[in-house]
Motif scaffolding. Structure first.
Motif, PDB file in Angstrom:
ATOM      1  N   SER A   6     -14.966 -32.553 -64.875  1.00  0.00           N
ATOM      2  CA  SER A   6     -16.054 -32.494 -63.895  1.00  0.00           C
ATOM      3  C   SER A   6     -17.075 -31.417 -64.252  1.00  0.00           C
ATOM      4  O   SER A   6     -18.240 -31.518 -63.867  1.00  0.00           O
ATOM      5  N   GLN A   7     -16.644 -30.410 -64.998  1.00  0.00           N
ATOM      6  CA  GLN A   7     -17.564 -29.314 -65.334  1.00  0.00           C
ATOM      7  C   GLN A   7     -18.641 -29.728 -66.338  1.00  0.00           C
ATOM      8  O   GLN A   7     -19.687 -29.086 -66.421  1.00  0.00           O
ATOM      9  N   ILE A   8     -18.370 -30.764 -67.116  1.00  0.00           N
ATOM     10  CA  ILE A   8     -19.380 -31.173 -68.101  1.00  0.00           C
ATOM     11  C   ILE A   8     -20.338 -32.228 -67.547  1.00  0.00           C
ATOM     12  O   ILE A   8     -21.295 -32.602 -68.227  1.00  0.00           O
ATOM     13  N   LEU A 183     -19.877 -23.188 -71.261  1.00  0.00           N
ATOM     14  CA  LEU A 183     -18.805 -23.317 -70.262  1.00  0.00           C
ATOM     15  C   LEU A 183     -17.542 -22.542 -70.644  1.00  0.00           C
ATOM     16  O   LEU A 183     -16.639 -22.403 -69.820  1.00  0.00           O
ATOM     17  N   TYR A 184     -17.497 -22.067 -71.886  1.00  0.00           N
ATOM     18  CA  TYR A 184     -16.268 -21.468 -72.426  1.00  0.00           C
ATOM     19  C   TYR A 184     -15.113 -22.475 -72.383  1.00  0.00           C
ATOM     20  O   TYR A 184     -13.955 -22.111 -72.210  1.00  0.00           O
ATOM     21  N   ARG A 185     -15.464 -23.740 -72.510  1.00  0.00           N
ATOM     22  CA  ARG A 185     -14.496 -24.836 -72.550  1.00  0.00           C
ATOM     23  C   ARG A 185     -14.974 -25.802 -73.626  1.00  0.00           C
ATOM     24  O   ARG A 185     -16.038 -26.408 -73.485  1.00  0.00           O
ATOM     25  N   GLU A 188     -13.337 -30.492 -73.588  1.00  0.00           N
ATOM     26  CA  GLU A 188     -13.986 -31.573 -72.843  1.00  0.00           C
ATOM     27  C   GLU A 188     -15.275 -32.056 -73.501  1.00  0.00           C
ATOM     28  O   GLU A 188     -15.435 -33.257 -73.745  1.00  0.00           O
ATOM     29  N   PRO A 189     -16.234 -31.163 -73.831  1.00  0.00           N
ATOM     30  CA  PRO A 189     -17.476 -31.650 -74.454  1.00  0.00           C
ATOM     31  C   PRO A 189     -17.250 -32.242 -75.842  1.00  0.00           C
ATOM     32  O   PRO A 189     -17.900 -33.225 -76.216  1.00  0.00           O
TER      33      PRO A 189
END
Length: 219
Positions: A6-8, A183-185, A188-189
């Motif tokens: 959901s963050q992307i 996002l420091y993630r 996901e991307p």
């Protein structure tokens, strides 16, 4: 598993813009590679030794060195010699187009050599000049034989296009990296970008199969 796709979601339009950026330079690179590769292939089958030697040397250099090295030389090293900066887009087109030409030339050369020699002999007996003979008789027949190999080369070129992210070109891969850093993630991307690459390759593969079937049935 620490996953939250959901963050992307807010970044999806930004990532999707990379599809156009990727296809734009890949399409131009394919045209450059196909045009130059055809010319190199004709040089390789000519009886003029200096043309054959030059084409063989070109192929040896571009097939014998890593694509990323060629990209780095064009983007970073050439401006050092010329004093002029080269844009990321132009660098990508030159590196991928010149590299692809080396592989395409071998594919086309093999296709031309596979055409029955009787076709050439018949054309020469009828007085057909070399250029019209190659354009209207030999190359169309060779194309039917080499189409799968050409499509495979173009698919490989599309996958390897992710290398342009190393010079900052805002392609699909680079945009996914930017989102990951923001996002420091990264999972996901990058996974989302991987799905997009897979879809593009799937579509290209099916287009190639469709064209191949139509050419086969047109005989």
């Amino acid at each position: 598993m620490n996953l939250d796709f959901s963050q992307i979601v807010p970044y999806i339009p930004f990532i999707l813009e990379g599809i156009w950026a990727t296809l734009k330079f890949v399409s131009v690179s394919i045209v450059v590679g196909l045009a130059l590769g055809t010319l190199l292939a004709l040089c390789k089958i000519t009886k003029k030794r200096f043309l054959k030697w030059g084409a063989d040397a070109y192929t040896s250099i571009f097939r014998g060195t890593p694509l990323i090295l060629q990209l780095m030389i064009i983007y970073f090293a050439v401006p050092q010699l010329t004093g002029y900066d080269i844009s990321e887009f132009l660098s990508a087109v030159l590196a991928f187009g010149l590299n692809s030409a080396a592989y395409v030339s071998e594919i086309i050369r093999a296709g031309i050599m596979a055409v029955d020699k009787g076709q050439t002999e018949a054309a020469e007996a009828l007085g057909v000049p070399y250029k019209p003979m190659m354009i209207n008789i030999i190359l169309p027949q060779a194309l039917k034989n080499i189409l799968p190999a050409l499509m495979n080369e173009f698919i490989t070129l599309t996958k390897e296009s992710a290398l342009v992210s190393t010079i900052g070109y805002l392609d699909l891969m680079r945009r996914a990296q930017i989102v990951g850093a923001d996002l420091y993630r990264n999972f996901e991307p990058l996974l989302f970008a991987g799905v997009i690459y897979w879809v593009m390759i799937f579509i290209l593969t099916n287009i190639g199969s469709l064209v191949e079937r139509r050419m086969r049935y047109s005989d």
